[in-house]
Scaffold this active site. Structure first.
Site, mmCIF file in Angstrom:
data_model
loop_
_atom_site.group_PDB
_atom_site.id
_atom_site.type_symbol
_atom_site.label_atom_id
_atom_site.label_comp_id
_atom_site.label_asym_id
_atom_site.label_seq_id
_atom_site.Cartn_x
_atom_site.Cartn_y
_atom_site.Cartn_z
ATOM 1 N N ASP A 83 -4.428 -6.512 1.693
ATOM 2 C CA ASP A 83 -5.691 -6.739 0.997
ATOM 3 C C ASP A 83 -5.717 -8.216 0.600
ATOM 4 O O ASP A 83 -4.892 -8.669 -0.199
ATOM 5 C CB ASP A 83 -5.786 -5.837 -0.244
ATOM 6 C CG ASP A 83 -7.164 -5.929 -0.895
ATOM 7 O OD1 ASP A 83 -7.805 -6.992 -0.782
ATOM 8 O OD2 ASP A 83 -7.579 -4.941 -1.537
ATOM 9 N N ARG A 122 -7.145 -14.376 -17.954
ATOM 10 C CA ARG A 122 -6.968 -14.842 -16.587
ATOM 11 C C ARG A 122 -7.936 -15.993 -16.299
ATOM 12 O O ARG A 122 -9.123 -15.903 -16.574
ATOM 13 C CB ARG A 122 -7.278 -13.643 -15.683
ATOM 14 C CG ARG A 122 -6.854 -13.741 -14.265
ATOM 15 C CD ARG A 122 -7.108 -12.430 -13.535
ATOM 16 N NE ARG A 122 -8.544 -12.170 -13.358
ATOM 17 C CZ ARG A 122 -9.066 -11.418 -12.391
ATOM 18 N NH1 ARG A 122 -8.272 -10.820 -11.515
ATOM 19 N NH2 ARG A 122 -10.372 -11.237 -12.300
ATOM 20 N N PHE A 131 -4.319 -3.528 -7.131
ATOM 21 C CA PHE A 131 -5.643 -3.287 -7.701
ATOM 22 C C PHE A 131 -5.908 -1.774 -7.710
ATOM 23 O O PHE A 131 -5.721 -1.110 -6.690
ATOM 24 C CB PHE A 131 -6.667 -4.014 -6.828
ATOM 25 C CG PHE A 131 -8.047 -4.095 -7.405
ATOM 26 C CD1 PHE A 131 -8.315 -4.899 -8.498
ATOM 27 C CD2 PHE A 131 -9.089 -3.384 -6.837
ATOM 28 C CE1 PHE A 131 -9.592 -5.000 -9.011
ATOM 29 C CE2 PHE A 131 -10.375 -3.475 -7.344
ATOM 30 C CZ PHE A 131 -10.624 -4.286 -8.437
ATOM 31 N N TYR A 146 -17.125 -11.826 -2.369
ATOM 32 C CA TYR A 146 -17.885 -12.346 -3.517
ATOM 33 C C TYR A 146 -16.996 -13.109 -4.496
ATOM 34 O O TYR A 146 -17.454 -13.569 -5.532
ATOM 35 C CB TYR A 146 -18.660 -11.230 -4.239
ATOM 36 C CG TYR A 146 -17.855 -9.998 -4.599
ATOM 37 C CD1 TYR A 146 -16.987 -10.001 -5.679
ATOM 38 C CD2 TYR A 146 -17.969 -8.840 -3.848
ATOM 39 C CE1 TYR A 146 -16.249 -8.876 -5.998
ATOM 40 C CE2 TYR A 146 -17.229 -7.704 -4.150
ATOM 41 C CZ TYR A 146 -16.368 -7.728 -5.234
ATOM 42 O OH TYR A 146 -15.626 -6.624 -5.542
ATOM 43 N N LYS A 147 -15.699 -13.231 -4.178
ATOM 44 C CA LYS A 147 -14.800 -14.009 -5.034
ATOM 45 C C LYS A 147 -14.798 -15.449 -4.518
ATOM 46 O O LYS A 147 -15.771 -16.166 -4.713
ATOM 47 C CB LYS A 147 -13.427 -13.344 -5.040
ATOM 48 C CG LYS A 147 -13.481 -11.981 -5.753
ATOM 49 C CD LYS A 147 -12.243 -11.147 -5.614
ATOM 50 C CE LYS A 147 -12.443 -9.828 -6.362
ATOM 51 N NZ LYS A 147 -11.512 -8.784 -5.926
HETATM 52 C C1 LIG Z 1 -11.936 -7.457 -5.863
HETATM 53 C C2 LIG Z 1 -10.997 -6.523 -5.188
HETATM 54 C C3 LIG Z 1 -11.468 -5.384 -4.549
HETATM 55 C C4 LIG Z 1 -12.934 -5.065 -4.595
HETATM 56 O O1 LIG Z 1 -13.252 -3.866 -4.012
HETATM 57 P P1 LIG Z 1 -14.784 -3.503 -3.800
HETATM 58 O O2 LIG Z 1 -14.720 -2.258 -3.033
HETATM 59 O O3 LIG Z 1 -15.423 -4.637 -3.062
HETATM 60 O O4 LIG Z 1 -15.407 -3.335 -5.144
HETATM 61 C C5 LIG Z 1 -10.552 -4.570 -3.908
HETATM 62 N N1 LIG Z 1 -9.229 -4.873 -3.882
HETATM 63 C C6 LIG Z 1 -8.756 -5.970 -4.509
HETATM 64 C C7 LIG Z 1 -7.301 -6.285 -4.461
HETATM 65 C C8 LIG Z 1 -9.623 -6.816 -5.195
HETATM 66 O O5 LIG Z 1 -9.161 -7.882 -5.816
#
Ligand SMILES: *Cc1c(COP(=O)(O)O)cnc(C)c1O
Length: 409
Positions: free
Chosen positions: A194, A369, A126, A219-220
């Site tokens: 992560d 997706r 990400f 929040y996912k």
């Molecule tokens: C959704 C997600 C984030 C989100 O980061 P925020 O700091 O909460 O916006 C980070 N890393 C990964 C791999 C994600 O999927």
């Protein structure tokens, strides 16, 4: 073929041991097929009630006295998250965003390997995760960040830290956490996971893997609501050895002594920084309780059936329409979402959202997706969502969206 896929979906729904949970969620529009719970999870009825209670009673009436109740919130919820990621009590705290927590833990991890200068992560990671590491390297000219295809093949005697997403956000590829951690630690490097795209969707065995650090998003699949704070994990034996680079009063052993001398808290609280966003921590608890009740092995089993069904649909219907499978064919190597590739993926995504009442999402350059949340997604929804995608591709209904460039996808 087509009608049997539909019947299969109906029969899988009838047998789904998690089917009863869907009614615990707010289904604002029963006709909307929502397959984006891996980006923003649905609101649960219990979360809505808990939020109203927190607003009207705890804030409205309790006012500042409610801090008695709120103060333990980061670790109380942390202990519940620990139960669904295979971690020990006292090793997880809810705080800040995933990005900020990554910063805190990556810097803490580097302090454990001061003689090594390399940080590794992988190209499919990400982007925020990569940016954070870049920022750390900018502040420490001795360090070098390498973003490579396969960090597990390149980890070596100069590697201090490896950061990987357990499940890749685009393809849904899932690492074998235990095996990958072993490779990293064999080389003497520190492992930071992560879990944003795996927590609440598949089984995670943090303690078993022996990984030093982890972060994840709420929040996912944890349905914490927009901007709900993330969590961080530090392996128990390391808690006394590492500190957060952001020393705030909530990480102090006695915040309300208001002393000018910083003394980190003994436990995972030392990784807190400032005042937690209490209202934003409320909604996730209802989902945590559901996940603990059914157990992550059952959640993973249903998730696997859902991605398998989507792959079966792709083979039978989408593959001959020029749609590619952009996720691993092996169920052991998948999280809970499936990506399909098409040169006009963005236009297809827009046509689905604007004309077909289907919400997947688009991930650049060519992925549509579809996320499956075992607690509330149905097999019939997966069938209908993918069937409408097939129709959009077949009919060319997406062609009129070719020029649109939205700012959120
Ligand atoms: C959704 C997600 C984030 C989100 O980061 P925020 O700091 O909460 O916006 C980070 N890393 C990964 C791999 C994600 O999927």
């Amino acid at each position: 073929m087509y009608s049997s896929l539909y019947e299969e979906a109906q029969s899988r729904d009838a047998k789904n041991p998690l089917g009863r949970f869907r009614q615990q969620f707010v289904i604002g529009d029963p006709e909307l097929i929502y397959l984006d719970g891996n980006s923003l999870g649905r609101l649960s009825l219990l979360a809505k009630e808990a939020l109203m209670q927190a607003i009207e009673e705890d804030w409205g009436k309790g006012l500042v006295r409610s801090w008695q109740k709120w103060l333990p919130q980061p670790t109380r919820l942390g202990d519940k998250i620990a139960q669904i990621i295979g971690a020990a009590p006292g090793t997880v705290a809810v705080c800040d965003s995933t990005s900020v927590n990554l910063y805190k833990l990556a810097v803490a991890a580097l302090s454990l390997r001061p003689a090594r200068t390399e940080i590794l992560t992988d190209t499919p990671n990400f982007p925020s995760d990569i940016y954070l590491l870049e920022g750390i390297v900018k502040q420490n000219p001795n360090l070098k960040l390498r973003v490579v295809e396969d960090p597990l093949a390149e980890v070596g005697e100069n590697t201090a830290l490896v950061l990987l997403s357990h499940v890749h956000f685009k393809s849904g590829f899932k690492f074998d956490m235990v095996a990958a951690t072993e490779i990293v630690q064999e080389a003497g490097a520190i492992m930071l996971w992560d879990l944003s795209h795996s927590v609440g969707a598949v089984q995670v065995e943090l303690e078993k893997s022996g990984a030093e650090f982890a972060v994840g998003c709420t929040y996912k699949y944890l349905n914490g609501g927009p901007g709900s704070p993330a969590f961080l994990y530090v392996r128990k034996d390391l808690l006394s050895q590492v500190e957060s680079p952001i020393l705030g009063w909530f990480g102090h052993s006695r915040a309300f002594d208001f002393t000018t001398q910083y003394q980190p808290a003994e436990g995972i609280e030392r990784f807190l920084a400032g005042t937690p966003p209490i209202l934003s921590t409320i909604a996730m608890e209802a989902t945590l309780d559901m996940l603990i009740e059914v157990g992550m092995n059952q959640i993973e089993e249903v998730s696997r059936q859902m991605t398998e069904y989507a792959c079966e649909f792709w083979r039978a219907r989408l593959s001959e329409l020029g749609v590619g499978l952009a996720s691993p064919p092996n169920p052991q190597e998948r999280g809970s979402h499936i990506s399909f590739s098409h040169p006009n993926a963005l236009a297809i995504d827009l046509a689905l959202i604007q004309e077909q009442k289907v919400i997947p999402d688009f991930r650049t350059p060519d992925n549509v997706r579809f996320g499956f949340t075992p607690l509330y997604t149905t097999f019939v929804e997966i069938h209908d969502g993918l069937e409408r995608m097939a129709k959009v591709v077949e009919s060319g209904a997406y062609l009129k969206y070719l020029d649109q460039v939205p700012n959120v996808t």
